[in-house]
Design an enzyme around this catalytic site. Sequence first.
Site, PDB file in Angstrom:
ATOM      1  N   GLU A 153       0.835  -1.206   0.000  1.00  0.00           N
ATOM      2  CA  GLU A 153       0.000   0.000   0.000  1.00  0.00           C
ATOM      3  C   GLU A 153       0.868   1.253   0.000  1.00  0.00           C
ATOM      4  O   GLU A 153       1.842   1.319   0.747  1.00  0.00           O
ATOM      5  CB  GLU A 153      -0.923   0.006   1.223  1.00  0.00           C
ATOM      6  CG  GLU A 153      -1.979   1.094   1.152  1.00  0.00           C
ATOM      7  CD  GLU A 153      -2.896   1.100   2.379  1.00  0.00           C
ATOM      8  OE1 GLU A 153      -4.024   1.575   2.251  1.00  0.00           O
ATOM      9  OE2 GLU A 153      -2.478   0.649   3.449  1.00  0.00           O
ATOM     10  N   MET A 172      -0.612  -3.803   8.501  1.00  0.00           N
ATOM     11  CA  MET A 172      -1.203  -3.717   7.176  1.00  0.00           C
ATOM     12  C   MET A 172      -2.267  -4.793   7.009  1.00  0.00           C
ATOM     13  O   MET A 172      -2.031  -5.965   7.319  1.00  0.00           O
ATOM     14  CB  MET A 172      -0.124  -3.883   6.093  1.00  0.00           C
ATOM     15  CG  MET A 172      -0.659  -3.872   4.666  1.00  0.00           C
ATOM     16  SD  MET A 172      -1.469  -2.299   4.274  1.00  0.00           S
ATOM     17  CE  MET A 172      -2.560  -2.838   2.960  1.00  0.00           C
ATOM     18  N   GLU A 203      -6.936  -3.332  12.050  1.00  0.00           N
ATOM     19  CA  GLU A 203      -6.678  -4.141  10.853  1.00  0.00           C
ATOM     20  C   GLU A 203      -7.816  -5.124  10.607  1.00  0.00           C
ATOM     21  O   GLU A 203      -8.173  -5.413   9.453  1.00  0.00           O
ATOM     22  CB  GLU A 203      -5.356  -4.884  10.993  1.00  0.00           C
ATOM     23  CG  GLU A 203      -4.149  -4.005  11.288  1.00  0.00           C
ATOM     24  CD  GLU A 203      -4.021  -2.820  10.363  1.00  0.00           C
ATOM     25  OE1 GLU A 203      -4.279  -2.970   9.137  1.00  0.00           O
ATOM     26  OE2 GLU A 203      -3.670  -1.721  10.833  1.00  0.00           O
TER      27      GLU A 203
END
Length: 853
Positions: free
Chosen positions: A135, A272, A305
């Site tokens: 990302e 992430m 997350e």
Amino acid sequence: MIEHADPAGPNVLTQEEAAQRVRQISEVEYDLALSLRAGATGYEGDATLRFRHTSPSAGTVLDFTGKEIIRLAINDDEVTEARWARNRLHLPGDRLREQNIVRIVYRNEYDHTGVGLHQFVDPEDGQEYLYTQFEPYEAHRLLPCFDQPDIKARYRLRVAAPADWVVVTNYPEAARGPADEGRTAREFEQTAKFSPYLLALVVGPFRRFDDRYRDVPLAVYCRESLARHMDAEEFFEITKQGLGAFEEYFDYPYPFAKYDQLFVPEFNFGAMENVGCVTFSERMIFRDPPTELQRLNRAEVVLHEMAHMWFGDLVTMRWWNDLWLNESFATYMAYLVMHQATRFRAGAWPAFNARMKAWAYRQDQLVTTHPISGEVPDTDATFLNFDGITYGKGASVLKQLVAAIGPEGFRAGMRHYFRRYEWGNTTLQEFLGALEEGSGRDLGQWSAVWLETAGLNTLTPVWNPRAGAIDSFSIEQSAPADHPTLRPHRIELAVFDADADGAPVLRDAVPLEVDGARTEVAALAGAAAPAAVFPNYGDHAYTKVALDGRSLTFVRERLERFDDPLLRLQLWGTLWEMVRDQRFRSTEYLALVREKAPLEGELELTSTILGNAHFVLARYLPEARRPAEAAKLYDLAWERLYASEEQDFRIVWARAAIAAAENEDAIVKLLALADEGTGIAGFELDQEMRWGLVIKAGAYALPDAAKRLAAEQERDASDRGVRAGETARTSAPDSEVKAAGWHRFTSDRESSLHVLRAAMQGFFWPHQTDLTKEYVGRFFNEVRNVFQTRDKDFATAYFHTLYPHHLLTEEVTGGTEDLIGTLAPDEPLLDRSLREALDEVRRAAACRDFAAS
């Protein structure tokens, strides 16, 4: 072989390019085979792409950054020449059809900046680990692809790797068999559709811990050398609590095949949200005894997350304009679920205020503030927007919206949203449409003033006591001149009296709709004059608060006597903003810390107060006052270390003492605790504290600094020890050390970014100004070249560690202004970094001048 032209330079995708491509490309599938070998500098890939093209004669472009393409075939035709410049591989229209199969065989090198396919070798045991981070726009570092969020695809991975390595990706393993040279070939199930930036691969000799949530397999992974620190049971507890709460809230089961959480080395971010394969920074594994507050903040990251599995992975933003929505929603939901479903219930919303709102307030007052939602022209601009507006302000505004439309309306809207848009991409308008359907409220005007305009409002109570009663009462709203929008706020106005002992007693919490420049509060007219008022009770509104004079006096005298910890945190936050706005002297703030912090019984507040106090020492004090004020804070921390009975408070005060130790006597006194023990039963300085002292011993040139560094590196041979050693060595007040360090920062392209950043962190010290003054000018002469020739991750790390924030001189302000004036429009990363740094330096200078006045 296809020649790669000009591999250096900008690596960016524009919104316009992405919009054009998504109109042509659909039904994408990737079949990726990777060949990994231990001890190699790179890897081989074999990617087959299947996709539909609506206008094949127009050609298309694949995103790909690799070392070399060995073979390119388009629809079974071998292609020996193709245009491949930087990250763009052009597929010619005369080779494409409506349905296409493209095969690319290639070689690539591992990355060492925390993005792409990152390689790490554990210094403790020599084991090798690999992981991906994509990302917002880095998936093309691993494989040729259409690297944008609205071209979702299915993926099938096959990986040949050493037999003793674990291989984890987004979906479960389907089959395995022997390969060559002691390697095993693993094949993984084809995935559901998701965006390329959510693809993940993690490889190495990880330790695995297993559990289940209903029919969902759960696993936690960490490096073998960290397994002794891994508290997997707590992760599984939070994971199961979170999955249950999210499934119930969204009325939608967990949408993927498994849920793995992997702790990977040298990770650039906190975590992430890769589909079913979440990666975390190893900072989330506590190598030293943590406080309960650290565990709470870690739980928030786990839940953040997890929220993305629905909001972000199942339903994904169409373009990075709505990055804020992705991150803000996950942040808000993480704190909500932490409050509703975990043992951290009491601390969730105070932590939200201390972390997210404080971050948002600071970001929103910078010259670079921006609307929560706005146009993002390219992926570099996206990189800039991982900030306090995107996370903190967006989440704060969502919290305020829920208070306005009601929690049931918000939840009903989210349930509509997931059912309607599952596996697809959406925009802000579609999100708001779902909330309007759930709540029955028109949110167009709310979006216009809260999401599409920048800036932070301030609410100020204005009231006049006469003969012991309130003559009139209003709330005045103001906005900065550059961003003059006044907004509606739904607040509770807290009214406090003083009891016979002088302690504050809540008389009433008056609900108000504040809008415009002045809102009259008729309900209070004629009421008995209170001791104090506070116009954001419960912390629902996103706004600064300016205390009136009477309330400010009462709060300063009785701050610790307010019963509500969240309110105390808000009051401390208000005083902190007054320091930053030059309405409360930094020296007075430190005096209040010394008076009130020992009386505070909440860990969150103590930690926040001390964090701000250390920032005052570093930035907001007149230089002549710094040594004395640091010594006073050090003395306070030392006294509280021995007076505190709770372990968590001892940890916080010990850290504060180390941070405030700015002379040889203080450092030597603390080093004695490391050498001889604290004398406090059950408490000793942990390894992180020991490293902090060794670094300071080197920076202040203590006679035994080198000996201590060698001994500590033997004691801690981990990657943390390696990084701390780099910081300690660069901290030495030696001109040759500084010269060698500076040369390394700009020339070393082999070392890990994290190792280099650790070395940079030891370069500038306030007491070494004379020694390092020549590097101030060199920074401004060289930083532009760094941004032009290095990855943005390296360039931003270089900037934030080596910009001379500690100096408020004309050389710094003038050098910053001059460099800004030379920048071109295609240098947004450096431009924003410079403008924010200049803004902070000017604020710091104003705070110092005000304190000295």
